[in-house]
Scaffold this active site. Structure first.
Site, PDB file in Angstrom:
ATOM      1  N   HIS A 190       0.850  -1.197   0.000  1.00  0.00           N
ATOM      2  CA  HIS A 190       0.000   0.000   0.000  1.00  0.00           C
ATOM      3  C   HIS A 190       0.886   1.247   0.000  1.00  0.00           C
ATOM      4  O   HIS A 190       1.654   1.454   0.928  1.00  0.00           O
ATOM      5  CB  HIS A 190      -0.905   0.020   1.235  1.00  0.00           C
ATOM      6  CG  HIS A 190      -1.975  -1.030   1.201  1.00  0.00           C
ATOM      7  ND1 HIS A 190      -3.232  -0.775   0.713  1.00  0.00           N
ATOM      8  CD2 HIS A 190      -1.965  -2.321   1.562  1.00  0.00           C
ATOM      9  CE1 HIS A 190      -3.953  -1.877   0.796  1.00  0.00           C
ATOM     10  NE2 HIS A 190      -3.209  -2.829   1.310  1.00  0.00           N
ATOM     11  N   HIS A 235      -6.251  -0.078   7.518  1.00  0.00           N
ATOM     12  CA  HIS A 235      -7.063  -1.235   7.906  1.00  0.00           C
ATOM     13  C   HIS A 235      -7.311  -1.177   9.410  1.00  0.00           C
ATOM     14  O   HIS A 235      -6.447  -0.740  10.172  1.00  0.00           O
ATOM     15  CB  HIS A 235      -6.330  -2.544   7.603  1.00  0.00           C
ATOM     16  CG  HIS A 235      -5.922  -2.692   6.179  1.00  0.00           C
ATOM     17  ND1 HIS A 235      -4.805  -2.081   5.667  1.00  0.00           N
ATOM     18  CD2 HIS A 235      -6.483  -3.383   5.152  1.00  0.00           C
ATOM     19  CE1 HIS A 235      -4.700  -2.391   4.384  1.00  0.00           C
ATOM     20  NE2 HIS A 235      -5.703  -3.169   4.051  1.00  0.00           N
TER      21      HIS A 235
END
Ligand code: HPA
Length: 269
Positions: A56, A78
């Site tokens: 990411h 997350h």
């Protein structure tokens, strides 16, 4: 208007994105296909999440994809990173403030259907919030009671089905179940998820769908299937596998998303 939106307006004057796109694990390459890209690190954007997971990038990429003005969130927060289901709120509110009407969420997921194996793309038609967490807990006002019956937009889903056929991307469809992670599910949990009506499991997306609906954005969501659920195949699961398998399917996935953008651009014009 969020502080981040003001900063973005200053960096990309006059740019108004129509679609926001959140890129999931191993799917970050799509950001490199954005034309005329203005790239802003999350670290420069107040309230944006620190991107802490490998695979990411942690940057907002503004530009055109398939002729459509898009705002790509290359990297997401997350729940399992910090225990805060609300970490994407400012980023999603900023997309809404910039004028995005719709949000396309993507993720890597484990399939619960043996006939839908690694490499398949699944259109998410609904979800089960198994985690029990909700990003709107603590939010005041009646707007927090967000209806979720039509959370996954029918028009966007219809476009994706049509584009899937045209682009020869064999789209599966189903219900995504959110587990908090970061450990993978147990085989018993996977058996439970199948009984409860899920078709795929993953560690993201659901809080973002809730936040997007809270912000008034239409939502579409796609899973890149990277594995069968725990215990369904004779293998141990790993994040490395997630990244490798997602990257393998990335070209097909990029074609689908770019074609969706072109389709939306045509309707806009
Ligand atoms: N479970 C949860 N998240 C995932 C999986 C899985 O099997 N595969 C990719 N992300």
């Amino acid at each position: 208007m969020t502080a981040a939106a003001e900063l973005i307006r200053a960096r990309a004057p006059g740019f108004q994105p129509a679609l926001g796109i959140v890129l999931g694990s191993g799917l970050g390459a799509l950001a490199d296909r954005v034309e005329g890209a203005v790239r802003i690190a999350y670290a420069d954007l107040p309230g944006f999440p620190p991107a802490g997971v490998s695979g990411h990038a942690g940057a907002l990429v503004l530009g055109r994809l398939g002729g459509l003005a898009v705002a790509v969130l290359a990297g997401r927060a997350h729940y399992y990173e910090h225990g805060n289901p609300n970490e994407m709120r400012e980023a999603i509110a900023t997309l809404a403030a910039l004028g995005c009407g719709s949000l396309l969420l993507t993720n890597a997921a484990g399939s619960l259907r043996t006939e839908v194996g690694p490499g398949r793309v699944m259109l998410i038609t609904d979800h089960i919030n198994w985690s029990g967490f909700n990003p709107l807990i603590g939010t005041a006002g009646d707007r927090r009671f967000v209806g979720m019956t039509g959370a996954y937009d029918r028009d966007l889903a219809g476009r994706l089905r049509r584009i899937g056929l045209a682009e020869a991307v064999d789209l599966a469809e189903g219900v995504y179940m959110w587990f908090s992670g970061p450990s993978f599910e147990t085989p018993a949990e996977i058996r439970m998820a199948r009984v409860l009506g899920a078709d795929a499991v993953g560690m993201s997306t659901v809080p973002e769908v809730i936040l997007a609906r809270y912000c008034g954005l239409k939502v579409a969501a796609l899973s890149m299937i990277t594995n069968l659920g725990a215990g369904m195949a004779d293998e141990e699961l790993s994040h490395q596998q997630t990244k490798t398998e997602a990257a393998k399917g990335a070209a097909r996935f990029e074609r689908l998303v770019t074609a969706l953008c072109a389709d939306l651009a045509e309707t806009e014009a």
